[in-house]
Design a protein around this motif. Structure first.
Motif, PDB file in Angstrom:
ATOM      1  N   ASP A  37       0.825  -1.206   0.000  1.00 50.17           N
ATOM      2  CA  ASP A  37       0.000   0.000   0.000  1.00 50.17           C
ATOM      3  C   ASP A  37       0.862   1.260   0.000  1.00 50.17           C
ATOM      4  OD1 ASP A  37      -2.167   1.619   0.032  1.00 50.17           O
ATOM      5  OD2 ASP A  37      -2.649   1.339   2.139  1.00 50.17           O
ATOM      6  N   GLY A  38       1.755   1.343  -0.949  1.00 53.22           N
ATOM      7  CA  GLY A  38       2.603   2.516  -1.031  1.00 53.22           C
ATOM      8  C   GLY A  38       3.756   2.252  -1.976  1.00 53.22           C
ATOM      9  N   GLY A  39       4.654   3.198  -2.058  1.00 52.24           N
ATOM     10  CA  GLY A  39       5.780   3.048  -2.962  1.00 52.24           C
ATOM     11  C   GLY A  39       5.369   3.449  -4.363  1.00 52.24           C
TER      12      GLY A  39
ATOM     13  N   MET B  25      -6.032   1.409  -8.940  1.00 50.68           N
ATOM     14  CA  MET B  25      -5.542   1.160  -7.590  1.00 50.68           C
ATOM     15  C   MET B  25      -5.072   2.481  -6.986  1.00 50.68           C
ATOM     16  SD  MET B  25      -2.437  -1.327  -6.309  1.00 50.68           S
ATOM     17  CE  MET B  25      -2.623  -2.369  -7.734  1.00 50.68           C
ATOM     18  N   LYS B  27      -3.293   4.008  -3.751  1.00 48.25           N
ATOM     19  CA  LYS B  27      -2.529   3.620  -2.560  1.00 48.25           C
ATOM     20  C   LYS B  27      -2.683   4.678  -1.475  1.00 48.25           C
ATOM     21  CE  LYS B  27       0.778   0.593  -4.839  1.00 48.25           C
ATOM     22  NZ  LYS B  27       2.162   0.079  -4.807  1.00 48.25           N
ATOM     23  N   SER B  28      -2.259   4.309  -0.283  1.00 46.55           N
ATOM     24  CA  SER B  28      -2.483   5.186   0.868  1.00 46.55           C
ATOM     25  C   SER B  28      -1.699   6.491   0.768  1.00 46.55           C
ATOM     26  CB  SER B  28      -2.110   4.461   2.156  1.00 46.55           C
ATOM     27  OG  SER B  28      -0.761   4.054   2.114  1.00 46.55           O
ATOM     28  N   ASP B  29      -0.657   6.525  -0.059  1.00 47.87           N
ATOM     29  CA  ASP B  29       0.111   7.766  -0.224  1.00 47.87           C
ATOM     30  C   ASP B  29      -0.487   8.653  -1.316  1.00 47.87           C
ATOM     31  OD1 ASP B  29       0.795   6.281  -2.411  1.00 47.87           O
ATOM     32  OD2 ASP B  29       2.869   5.940  -1.808  1.00 47.87           O
ATOM     33  N   SER B  31      -0.975   7.844  -4.446  1.00 47.06           N
ATOM     34  CA  SER B  31      -0.567   7.469  -5.796  1.00 47.06           C
ATOM     35  C   SER B  31      -1.638   6.597  -6.448  1.00 47.06           C
ATOM     36  CB  SER B  31       0.770   6.733  -5.758  1.00 47.06           C
ATOM     37  OG  SER B  31       0.693   5.583  -4.944  1.00 47.06           O
ATOM     38  N   LEU B  33      -2.603   3.881  -9.780  1.00 49.85           N
ATOM     39  CA  LEU B  33      -2.147   2.986 -10.844  1.00 49.85           C
ATOM     40  C   LEU B  33      -3.336   2.580 -11.693  1.00 49.85           C
ATOM     41  CD1 LEU B  33      -0.040   2.638  -8.430  1.00 49.85           C
ATOM     42  CD2 LEU B  33       0.468   0.428  -9.423  1.00 49.85           C
ATOM     43  N   TRP B  46      -0.064   6.044 -14.622  1.00 48.03           N
ATOM     44  CA  TRP B  46       0.083   6.096 -13.166  1.00 48.03           C
ATOM     45  C   TRP B  46       0.435   7.502 -12.716  1.00 48.03           C
ATOM     46  CZ3 TRP B  46       3.800   4.703 -16.546  1.00 48.03           C
ATOM     47  CH2 TRP B  46       5.050   5.312 -16.410  1.00 48.03           C
ATOM     48  N   PRO B  49       3.917   9.048  -6.059  1.00 45.75           N
ATOM     49  CA  PRO B  49       3.881   9.951  -4.921  1.00 45.75           C
ATOM     50  C   PRO B  49       5.113  10.849  -4.913  1.00 45.75           C
ATOM     51  CG  PRO B  49       4.535   7.746  -4.224  1.00 45.75           C
ATOM     52  CD  PRO B  49       4.211   7.676  -5.696  1.00 45.75           C
ATOM     53  N   LYS B  81      -0.126  16.027 -14.271  1.00 45.77           N
ATOM     54  CA  LYS B  81      -1.543  15.891 -13.980  1.00 45.77           C
ATOM     55  C   LYS B  81      -2.128  14.671 -14.682  1.00 45.77           C
ATOM     56  CE  LYS B  81      -4.843  19.490 -13.932  1.00 45.77           C
ATOM     57  NZ  LYS B  81      -5.602  20.511 -14.679  1.00 45.77           N
TER      58      LYS B  81
END
Lengths: 228, 228
Positions: A37-39, B25, B27-29, B31, B33, B46, B49, B81
């Motif tokens: 969940d990151g990266g 997808m 992610k928690s940061d 980002s 995908l 994509w 972050p 963007k």
DNA sequence: ATCTAAATTTCGGAA
DNA sequence: TTCCGAAGTTTAGAT
């Protein structure tokens, strides 16, 4: 699928992912992606197609360790093997996506070259295009043109103008200036962005630097942008 | 999330993904995908972050086109963007994964160097190890050894033997042969795979080429792998 | 922070 | 098909 799992990979290298909750993505070609969940967009571990996935039951030792399921993904050609040990499934769903039309991209060097060839007067008034990808013994020069006086101008195009590009153009110029049909050949180093070091080196060698405004060039080319 | 969507990207290049069903997808940061059901581990598109995602309502024109939602992901620093236009949501679920312990890997150049140091006779009978990472003024030589006659041998190790590696070793040899304590120093270019051009260049310079069988070396080293 | 080199690189085009 | 080089490269290590 979201699951608590550990992963072992043996192939071009050996790698291990300790037990943690992760996202597992199985694509229709059998390939597998293990994401945290990151990266970045790169998975923690994966198997590229062509490969095959087989789901197996854990043996008694694995069951005692808490493993409920094992996935084995093997790459037929290379022998690479990925083993996912699943301890708990938190989410599982499957979807049919169908084929993808694929990515359309532009803005790369090729497009920049096409635009500059069409707007060759950006090199200066009276310039004319001789040809794109002018072939020399050591490779193609991006653009060959003539200035208002009819003298040859060799253009090296880059998205980001770096030292390497200056060196490349220098080699071309050296070679082309030995050709009596072309000489004297002057050089133009054109890029969307030119690094200070590259500019210094270029100007020191008598190569002119030209910063290109891609958006403006594209806007001139055709005003109906696809975006926004 | 699985959704019918189209995607537009404007940043270092411009790109567009036509309407199709894809996996999104987040992610928690922050980002994002965009994956298709095939291909490699690389997403179709994509945003890396650090970036921020904002969900917006479509305007009347977009609503007429069938868009129910628009996601805009912006990279604060670069200004990149990404705009995802969602036409239909087929699946949507969120999960808390927690932090990941990360990947443990081995088997790269470092491991190859360790194995060759242990199995130094692969260089030839009677060879002895002087040391790994032998420091010179222009960088460390992967392995320094002595042959049966006591002459110095410098080894450059690569997973894939390319021209660059030969050039690197050549520089080391040139320098080391100026050192009376070491000279004469011969060179060995060792790799799992050596490209023909690299081999030709190396042998032309009197550098010996050595193809390493990583699996055999690892098998000799220890038969109890972590896996399986 | 900056730079360099490797990557289970991936991906595209040309020879 | 193979080889070569760029990539929205990314990533890890060293300076």
């Amino acid at each position: 699928m979201i699951a608590k799992c550990s992963v072992d990979y043996a192939g071009r290298l050996s790698a291990h992912l300790p037990l943690a909750t992760r996202l597992l993505m199985v694509k229709s070609d059998g390939s597998l992606l293990v994401h945290s969940d990151g990266g970045s967009y790169k998975p923690l571990n994966w198997m590229s197609p062509p490969c095959t996935l087989t789901v197996g039951e854990p043996d008694s030792v694995q069951t005692d360790a808490g493993i409920t399921e094992t996935w084995t993904v093997t790459h037929a050609k290379t022998g690479d093997k990925l083993v996912v040990s699943i301890y708990e499934t938190l989410h599982d769903s499957a979807h049919e996506l169908g084929s993808d039309p694929g990515l359309q991209k532009d803005g790369v060097e090729a497009h920049l070259q096409k635009l500059l060839a069409e707007q060759i007067d950006l090199l200066g008034d009276g310039h004319t295009l001789v040809r794109r990808e002018y072939m020399t013994a050591i490779g193609p020069v991006d653009i060959l043109a003539r200035d208002a006086q009819g003298a040859s101008v060799a253009v090296e195009l880059k998205r980001r103008g770096d030292i390497d590009g200056v060196e490349q153009l220098t080699r071309y110029l050296e070679l082309m200036n030995r050709d009596p049909h072309l000489a004297p050949v002057s050089g133009v180093f054109a890029a969307q962005e030119i690094k200070p070091q590259a500019r210094t080196l270029a100007e020191d060698r008598g190569i002119r630097c030209l910063v290109l405004d891609y958006d403006a060039m594209r806007g001139l080319d055709n005003a109906d942008g696809r975006l926004f």
